[in-house]
Design an enzyme around this catalytic site. Structure first.
Site, PDB file in Angstrom:
ATOM      1  N   LYS A  22     143.326  11.265   8.271  1.00  0.00           N
ATOM      2  CA  LYS A  22     142.960  10.118   9.107  1.00  0.00           C
ATOM      3  C   LYS A  22     143.199   8.808   8.347  1.00  0.00           C
ATOM      4  O   LYS A  22     143.819   7.883   8.881  1.00  0.00           O
ATOM      5  CB  LYS A  22     141.475  10.217   9.491  1.00  0.00           C
ATOM      6  CG  LYS A  22     140.918   8.949  10.101  1.00  0.00           C
ATOM      7  CD  LYS A  22     139.476   9.094  10.485  1.00  0.00           C
ATOM      8  CE  LYS A  22     138.466   8.737   9.428  1.00  0.00           C
ATOM      9  NZ  LYS A  22     138.351   7.299   9.121  1.00  0.00           N
ATOM     10  N   ARG A  94     136.316  -0.104  12.314  1.00  0.00           N
ATOM     11  CA  ARG A  94     136.511  -1.230  11.384  1.00  0.00           C
ATOM     12  C   ARG A  94     137.948  -1.326  10.879  1.00  0.00           C
ATOM     13  O   ARG A  94     138.446  -2.402  10.582  1.00  0.00           O
ATOM     14  CB  ARG A  94     135.601  -1.076  10.172  1.00  0.00           C
ATOM     15  CG  ARG A  94     134.155  -1.109  10.436  1.00  0.00           C
ATOM     16  CD  ARG A  94     133.386  -1.123   9.133  1.00  0.00           C
ATOM     17  NE  ARG A  94     133.283  -2.447   8.556  1.00  0.00           N
ATOM     18  CZ  ARG A  94     134.107  -2.960   7.677  1.00  0.00           C
ATOM     19  NH1 ARG A  94     135.119  -2.275   7.228  1.00  0.00           N
ATOM     20  NH2 ARG A  94     133.927  -4.173   7.210  1.00  0.00           N
ATOM     21  N   SER A 165     139.509  -2.236  -3.553  1.00  0.00           N
ATOM     22  CA  SER A 165     139.226  -1.899  -2.152  1.00  0.00           C
ATOM     23  C   SER A 165     140.439  -1.205  -1.522  1.00  0.00           C
ATOM     24  O   SER A 165     141.574  -1.680  -1.638  1.00  0.00           O
ATOM     25  CB  SER A 165     138.917  -3.189  -1.383  1.00  0.00           C
ATOM     26  OG  SER A 165     139.248  -3.055  -0.019  1.00  0.00           O
ATOM     27  N   VAL A 166     140.177  -0.098  -0.832  1.00  0.00           N
ATOM     28  CA  VAL A 166     141.242   0.667  -0.189  1.00  0.00           C
ATOM     29  C   VAL A 166     141.885  -0.159   0.930  1.00  0.00           C
ATOM     30  O   VAL A 166     143.096  -0.375   0.964  1.00  0.00           O
ATOM     31  CB  VAL A 166     140.676   2.002   0.370  1.00  0.00           C
ATOM     32  CG1 VAL A 166     141.705   2.720   1.225  1.00  0.00           C
ATOM     33  CG2 VAL A 166     140.207   2.888  -0.776  1.00  0.00           C
ATOM     34  N   ARG A 399     135.573  11.354  15.332  1.00  0.00           N
ATOM     35  CA  ARG A 399     136.375  10.257  14.765  1.00  0.00           C
ATOM     36  C   ARG A 399     137.252  10.750  13.626  1.00  0.00           C
ATOM     37  O   ARG A 399     138.272  10.136  13.337  1.00  0.00           O
ATOM     38  CB  ARG A 399     135.446   9.156  14.224  1.00  0.00           C
ATOM     39  CG  ARG A 399     134.726   8.390  15.306  1.00  0.00           C
ATOM     40  CD  ARG A 399     134.012   7.190  14.726  1.00  0.00           C
ATOM     41  NE  ARG A 399     134.845   6.566  13.714  1.00  0.00           N
ATOM     42  CZ  ARG A 399     134.404   6.082  12.554  1.00  0.00           C
ATOM     43  NH1 ARG A 399     133.146   6.135  12.249  1.00  0.00           N
ATOM     44  NH2 ARG A 399     135.235   5.535  11.698  1.00  0.00           N
TER      45      ARG A 399
HETATM   46  C1  UD1 Z   1     138.185   3.277   3.054  1.00  0.00           C
HETATM   47  C2  UD1 Z   1     138.112   4.550   3.875  1.00  0.00           C
HETATM   48  C3  UD1 Z   1     136.704   5.130   3.831  1.00  0.00           C
HETATM   49  C4  UD1 Z   1     136.257   5.313   2.379  1.00  0.00           C
HETATM   50  C5  UD1 Z   1     136.442   4.034   1.577  1.00  0.00           C
HETATM   51  C6  UD1 Z   1     136.150   4.199   0.089  1.00  0.00           C
HETATM   52  C7  UD1 Z   1     139.756   4.160   5.604  1.00  0.00           C
HETATM   53  C8  UD1 Z   1     140.027   3.901   7.039  1.00  0.00           C
HETATM   54  N1  UD1 Z   1     138.461   4.213   5.242  1.00  0.00           N
HETATM   55  O1  UD1 Z   1     137.310   2.331   3.641  1.00  0.00           O
HETATM   56  O2  UD1 Z   1     136.701   6.374   4.510  1.00  0.00           O
HETATM   57  O3  UD1 Z   1     134.885   5.670   2.360  1.00  0.00           O
HETATM   58  O4  UD1 Z   1     137.808   3.571   1.697  1.00  0.00           O
HETATM   59  O5  UD1 Z   1     136.933   5.211  -0.443  1.00  0.00           O
HETATM   60  O6  UD1 Z   1     140.653   4.364   4.808  1.00  0.00           O
HETATM   61  N2  UD1 Z   1     134.426  -4.422  -0.020  1.00  0.00           N
HETATM   62  C9  UD1 Z   1     134.100  -5.756  -0.161  1.00  0.00           C
HETATM   63  N3  UD1 Z   1     134.984  -6.693   0.315  1.00  0.00           N
HETATM   64  C10 UD1 Z   1     136.168  -6.335   0.906  1.00  0.00           C
HETATM   65  C11 UD1 Z   1     136.486  -4.972   1.044  1.00  0.00           C
HETATM   66  C12 UD1 Z   1     135.596  -4.035   0.559  1.00  0.00           C
HETATM   67  O7  UD1 Z   1     133.040  -6.094  -0.694  1.00  0.00           O
HETATM   68  O8  UD1 Z   1     136.921  -7.244   1.317  1.00  0.00           O
HETATM   69  C13 UD1 Z   1     133.449  -3.396  -0.487  1.00  0.00           C
HETATM   70  C14 UD1 Z   1     132.917  -2.567   0.689  1.00  0.00           C
HETATM   71  O9  UD1 Z   1     131.836  -3.199   1.326  1.00  0.00           O
HETATM   72  C15 UD1 Z   1     132.517  -1.284   0.015  1.00  0.00           C
HETATM   73  C16 UD1 Z   1     133.548  -1.143  -1.096  1.00  0.00           C
HETATM   74  O10 UD1 Z   1     134.120  -2.435  -1.286  1.00  0.00           O
HETATM   75  O11 UD1 Z   1     131.229  -1.382  -0.543  1.00  0.00           O
HETATM   76  C17 UD1 Z   1     134.649  -0.149  -0.797  1.00  0.00           C
HETATM   77  O12 UD1 Z   1     135.338  -0.552   0.361  1.00  0.00           O
HETATM   78  P1  UD1 Z   1     136.876  -0.208   0.653  1.00  0.00           P
HETATM   79  O13 UD1 Z   1     137.472   0.480  -0.527  1.00  0.00           O
HETATM   80  O14 UD1 Z   1     137.513  -1.458   1.148  1.00  0.00           O
HETATM   81  O15 UD1 Z   1     136.729   0.829   1.829  1.00  0.00           O
HETATM   82  P2  UD1 Z   1     137.416   0.782   3.258  1.00  0.00           P
HETATM   83  O16 UD1 Z   1     138.843   0.406   3.129  1.00  0.00           O
HETATM   84  O17 UD1 Z   1     136.545   0.035   4.197  1.00  0.00           O
END
Ligand code: UD1
Length: 421
Positions: A22, A94, A165-166, A399
Site C-alpha cells: 500500500k 492523509r 519523514s517518509v 484500508r
Molecule cells: C508513512 C507511512 C506510515 C508509516 C510512517 C512511518 C505511508 C502512506 N504511510 O507515513 O504507514 O507509519 O510512514 O514509517 O507511506 N512529521 C512531521 N512533519 C512532517 C512530516 C512528518 O513532524 O512534515 C512527523 C510525523 O508527525 C510523525 C513522524 O514525523 O511523527 C513520521 O512521519 P512520516 O515518516 O512522514 O510518516 P508518513 O509519511 O505520514
C-alpha cells in the site's frame, strides 16, 4: 457496518501470497501526475486507500482505469485539468498530501486540504512544505487549505531534512524530478517504498541516484514519459502474517517477498525464538519453543517499523517474561492497548513505553479497531484467544490489508466477516 468474528485456537499453517505494498502504491499512483502520457502500474493492491487515491486522481481530471483481475492500473496523465485535493478525500486519507510535489512540478500550482490530526497523532506536514519552499514554491494557508505556487517552475536545491519523514521524502523527490537543475536531499527516509518510488520515477526518465541511502541526488529533466512499473511487495502485510502464525504456535510462509525488505522484524522474531528460513522470494516463520520477551524501539528504516509495533505487542503477550516496546515515531500509537487488555493482556503504559507481561491466557471479547495496524494486532490476538472475539470498525483494516480474511482462512484461521448488530 461490518465486524469480524474470530474463533481462536487453530494453529495456522500454510502459505500466503503477499500483495503489492500500500505505502509504495500510493506515491507511485500519484507520480503518474508527473507525465502527460499513460502510465501502467501493476501489482496494485485492492484496498480502500487505493480507491481514495483514484478518487483524488479523478478529481484532478486524470482518467483512471482499474483492471481488477490483474491488479493493473492505467492512468492517463494527458487529461490533468485541476489542481485541488478536496477536504472530503484528504480527511479520509492523509497520504493525499502527496499530490503537492507532483502538481507543483507539473502545473506550478497545487491546493490541498490540510490533513489535520489523525488517530495516531498530530502528523504535521511542515517538513513537506519546508522542502518544497527550498525548491522555490511559496505557500499560503487559508480556509483549511494549503495552496502552493511555483509559477516559474521549481528550481533544484540542497535540502536537509530535520527528520527522515517518509511522506516528505516522497513529495520532495516527485517535485525534484521536474525541477530545473540538480537537487541534493539529505537525511531522507530509506524505506523500501522510497526505493520503489525512485525505480518507478526512473522508468519515466527521471534521473535519480542514492535512494535507500541517507542522501538522494536528482538531476531535473524537462518532461517525463509514462511509467510501466510493478509495485514492490508489502513488508508490513508479510510480517503481520508471520506474527499471526507464531501467535497460534503454527508455521506460516509468505511468498512473493524477500527477507531484505523486512530484516529488522525478522531479527526480532528470531530473537524471540521463532525459526526463520527464507528463499529469494519467500520467508517462513515456525513456532518451535516458548517465545522469549523482547525490548523493541520503533525507528525509521532500517530500524523496527512503527507499522509493526501493534502486531508485535499482541505476539509478546505470549512471551515468557517482561517485554518493553518504545514508540518513537508517533505519539498516541498505543490505542490498541486497552483493547488487548480486554482480551486478557497485561500491559502498562508509561509515556511512550509499553511494558507487556507474558505469557497470559487470552480470552475472546468484543473489541474496537482504532486504526489500521491496531486492527491487525487485534486479529492476531483473537486468533490465539479462547472462544470468540468480535472486532468492530473493520473499515480501518480494509484500508491496508487486501482480502485478509480469505488469506487467513486459507491457512486455517476461523475468521468471518458479518454485519455488526
Ligand atoms: C508513512 C507511512 C506510515 C508509516 C510512517 C512511518 C505511508 C502512506 N504511510 O507515513 O504507514 O507509519 O510512514 O514509517 O507511506 N512529521 C512531521 N512533519 C512532517 C512530516 C512528518 O513532524 O512534515 C512527523 C510525523 O508527525 C510523525 C513522524 O514525523 O511523527 C513520521 O512521519 P512520516 O515518516 O512522514 O510518516 P508518513 O509519511 O505520514
Amino acid at each position: 457496518m461490518d465486524r469480524l468474528r474470530i474463533v481462536g485456537g487453530n494453529a495456522l499453517s500454510g502459505s500466503v501470497e503477499i500483495s503489492g505494498a500500500k505505502n509504495a502504491a500510493l506515491p507511485i499512483l500519484f507520480a503518474a501526475i508527473l507525465s502527460e502520457q499513460k502510465s501502467i502500474i501493476r501489482n496494485v493492491p485492492l484496498l480502500a486507500d487505493i480507491n481514495t487515491t483514484l478518487k483524488v486522481l479523478d478529481s484532478l481530471g486524470l482518467g483512471t482505469l482499474f483492471k481488477l483481475e490483474n491488479h493493473t492500473m492505467e492512468i492517463d496523465g494527458s487529461t490533468l485539468n485541476a489542481h485541488e485535493a478536496p477536504y472530503e478525500l484528504v480527511s479520509t486519507m492523509r497520504a493525499s498530501v502527496l499530490v503537492l510535489g507532483p502538481l507543483l512540478a507539473r502545473k506550478g500550482i497545487a491546493k490541498v486540504s490540510l490533513p489535520g490530526g489523525c488517530a495516531i497523532g498530530a502528523r504535521p506536514v511542515d517538513i513537506h512544505l519546508m522542502a518544497l519552499e527550498k525548491l522555490g514554491a511559496t505557500f499560503t494557508i487559508e480556509n483549511g487549505y494549503i495552496e502552493g505556487h511555483a509559477p516559474n517552475g521549481l528550481v533544484g536545491a540542497k535540502i536537509n531534512f530535520p527528520f527522515p519523514s517518509v511522506g516528505a521524502t516522497e513529495n520532495t523527490l516527485m517535485a525534484c524530478v521536474l525541477a530545473n537543475g540538480k537537487s541534493e536531499i539529505h537525511n531522507v527516509a530509506r524505506e523500501p517504498e522510497i526505493v520503489d518510488l525512485a525505480i518507478a520515477l526512473r522508468s519515466m526518465g527521471a534521473k535519480i541516484s542514492g535512494e535507500g541511502s541517507e542522501t538522494i541526488l536528482v538531476e531535473g529533466v524537462k518532461s517525463l514519459t509514462g511509467m510501466n512499473h510493478g509495485v514492490a511487495p508489502d513488508r508490513i502485510e508479510a510480517a503481520t502474517f508471520l506474527c499471526a502464525g507464531l501467535m497460534t504456535k503454527g508455521k506460516v510462509t509468505v511468498t512473493g517477498i524477500s527477507a531484505d525488505f523486512m530484516q529488522s522484524a525478522l531479527d526480532f522474531l528470531s530473537q524471540a525464538g521463532a525459526k526463520i528460513s527464507s528463499t529469494k522470494d519467500s520467508i517462513t516463520a515456525e513456532y518451535v519453543k516458548e517465545l522469549t520477551p523482547l525490548n523493541i524501539v520503533t525507528e525509521p528504516f532500517p530500524g523496527f517499523p512503527t507499522d509493526m509495533q501493534a502486531q508485535f505487542m499482541a505476539l509478546l503477550t505470549q512471551a515468557n517474561g517482561k517485554s518493553i516496546i518504545s514508540e518513537t515515531i508517533f505519539e498516541n500509537r498505543f490505542m490498541h492497548v486497552p483493547e488487548l487488555i480486554r482480551l486478557g493482556a497485561k500491559i502498562k503504559i508509561k509515556g511512550n513505553e509499553a511494558t507487556i507481561e507474558g505469557p497470559v491466557k487470552l480470552t475472546g471479547a468484543t473489541v474496537m479497531a482504532t486504526d489500521l495496524r491496531a486492527s491487525a494486532c487485534l486479529i492476531i490476538a483473537g486468533l490465539a484467544a479462547k472462544g470468540e472475539t468480535f472486532i468492530k470498525r473493520v473499515y480501518h483494516l480494509d484500508r491496508g490489508y487486501e482480502q485478509i480474511e480469505q488469506k487467513l482462512s486459507q491457512i486455517g484461521a476461523k475468521i468471518y466477516r458479518e454485519k455488526d448488530k
